[in-house]
Design a protein around this motif. Structure first.
Motif, mmCIF file in Angstrom:
data_model
loop_
_atom_site.group_PDB
_atom_site.id
_atom_site.type_symbol
_atom_site.label_atom_id
_atom_site.label_comp_id
_atom_site.label_asym_id
_atom_site.label_seq_id
_atom_site.Cartn_x
_atom_site.Cartn_y
_atom_site.Cartn_z
ATOM 1 N N LEU A 1 0.846 -1.191 0.000
ATOM 2 C CA LEU A 1 0.000 0.000 0.000
ATOM 3 C C LEU A 1 0.884 1.243 0.000
ATOM 4 N N ARG A 2 0.584 2.182 -0.899
ATOM 5 C CA ARG A 2 1.369 3.399 -1.026
ATOM 6 C C ARG A 2 0.464 4.619 -0.948
ATOM 7 N N MET A 3 0.970 5.669 -0.271
ATOM 8 C CA MET A 3 0.234 6.927 -0.189
ATOM 9 C C MET A 3 1.181 8.068 -0.531
ATOM 10 N N ASP A 4 0.885 8.777 -1.614
ATOM 11 C CA ASP A 4 1.656 9.943 -2.032
ATOM 12 C C ASP A 4 1.035 11.170 -1.378
ATOM 13 N N LEU A 5 1.728 11.741 -0.394
ATOM 14 C CA LEU A 5 1.170 12.845 0.383
ATOM 15 C C LEU A 5 1.105 14.151 -0.407
ATOM 16 N N LEU A 6 1.949 14.298 -1.392
ATOM 17 C CA LEU A 6 1.930 15.514 -2.191
ATOM 18 C C LEU A 6 0.797 15.496 -3.210
ATOM 19 N N ARG A 7 0.636 14.367 -3.883
ATOM 20 C CA ARG A 7 -0.429 14.254 -4.888
ATOM 21 C C ARG A 7 -1.742 13.779 -4.289
ATOM 22 N N ARG A 8 -1.693 13.383 -3.023
ATOM 23 C CA ARG A 8 -2.873 12.837 -2.330
ATOM 24 C C ARG A 8 -3.427 11.642 -3.111
ATOM 25 N N GLU A 9 -2.525 10.755 -3.512
ATOM 26 C CA GLU A 9 -2.904 9.560 -4.263
ATOM 27 C C GLU A 9 -2.594 8.304 -3.452
ATOM 28 N N VAL A 10 -3.493 7.338 -3.527
ATOM 29 C CA VAL A 10 -3.312 6.057 -2.848
ATOM 30 C C VAL A 10 -3.308 4.950 -3.896
ATOM 31 N N THR A 11 -2.331 4.051 -3.787
ATOM 32 C CA THR A 11 -2.273 2.908 -4.701
ATOM 33 C C THR A 11 -1.986 1.638 -3.912
ATOM 34 N N ARG A 12 -2.467 0.530 -4.430
ATOM 35 C CA ARG A 12 -2.117 -0.777 -3.889
ATOM 36 C C ARG A 12 -1.833 -1.694 -5.061
ATOM 37 N N GLN A 13 -0.623 -2.259 -5.077
ATOM 38 C CA GLN A 13 -0.163 -3.066 -6.208
ATOM 39 C C GLN A 13 -0.323 -2.282 -7.511
ATOM 40 N N GLN A 14 0.072 -1.012 -7.461
ATOM 41 C CA GLN A 14 0.041 -0.089 -8.598
ATOM 42 C C GLN A 14 -1.369 0.246 -9.074
ATOM 43 N N GLU A 15 -2.394 -0.206 -8.357
ATOM 44 C CA GLU A 15 -3.770 0.126 -8.716
ATOM 45 C C GLU A 15 -4.216 1.325 -7.893
ATOM 46 N N ARG A 16 -4.638 2.386 -8.561
ATOM 47 C CA ARG A 16 -5.019 3.610 -7.874
ATOM 48 C C ARG A 16 -6.371 3.439 -7.180
ATOM 49 N N ILE A 17 -6.449 3.933 -5.949
ATOM 50 C CA ILE A 17 -7.670 3.835 -5.151
ATOM 51 C C ILE A 17 -8.143 5.250 -4.825
#
Length: 225
Positions: A133-149
């Motif tokens: 699970l990844r959270m980009d704090l600048l873009r406010r984007e969340v991805t899991r296994q490269q799938e954007r949520i």
């Protein structure tokens, strides 16, 4: 992230507060300079929006006192004064940016975000990650296994809170205070509903579940049951 607004015009303060909350911020509002100074000294804020013309204590004095007490919260000065001398004085007193009324909220939001990024550039990462699970704090984007949520503001705020405290049980009361910015009956199911919505998006389509309920205690982000 938490922002302090010190603005005596209740309409403007409410407008800014509503917009910042919709953008995922926790907001405290003070309409008097002395109250604003007390709040700024008592709480940690990621940024502050301060008007100059305030009752009790003017905005420049508020900023001066904050700096004197070694409070380095980034400050956006918001004022009807638009001369170059006024801007220079505001920045010399310890302000970090200056906006003139009337203003565009989208620009105010961008400036607040820029101040926070600048302040945290060397102190905090711009990316949170746990397992896949990844959270980009600048873009406010969340991805899991490269799938954007896609997450609305409250779900994003809850996930950020969990990801900043992985494998630590977070109580319902803490979530109410951190995500909703107010306290009420911890027996209410508003947190359960929010967690359920977030869990559906984060875990439903993945074999490894990450958001777990600890009965009688709260919720935790961890691998396994």
């Amino acid at each position: 992230m938490k922002v302090l607004i010190i603005e005596d015009d209740t309409t403007i303060a409410s407008f800014i507060g509503k917009g910042l909350r919709q953008a995922g911020f926790i907001v405290d509002i003070c309409h008097d300079g002395r109250d604003g100074l007390a709040a700024g000294l008592a709480e940690h804020y990621d940024a502050a929006v301060i008007d100059i013309m305030l009752p009790g204590l003017d905005g420049l004095r508020v900023i001066e006192q904050l700096r004197r007490h070694r409070i380095d919260t980034p400050v956006l000065i918001l004022s009807a004064r638009q001369s170059v001398d006024d801007r220079i004085k505001g920045l010399q007193q310890g302000g970090d940016d200056y906006m003139v009324k009337p203003f565009s909220f989208s620009e105010l939001l961008a400036r607040v975000q820029a101040l926070i990024r600048r302040d945290r550039k060397h102190a905090e990462p711009t990316m949170l990650h746990y397992h896949d699970l990844r959270m980009d704090l600048l873009r406010r984007e969340v991805t899991r296994q490269q799938e954007r949520i896609e997450l609305p503001a409250k779900e994003y705020a809850l996930l950020e809170y969990l990801m900043r405290n992985p494998e630590i049980v977070i109580s319902k009361t803490s979530i109410l205070e951190r995500v909703y910015d107010y306290s009420f009956d911890p027996q209410t199911n508003v947190v359960d509903v929010l967690v359920c919505r977030l869990r559906t998006k984060i875990d439903r389509d993945f074999e490894q579940k990450l958001i777990h309920t600890v009965r009688g205690m709260g919720y935790v982000l961890k691998i396994g049951g």
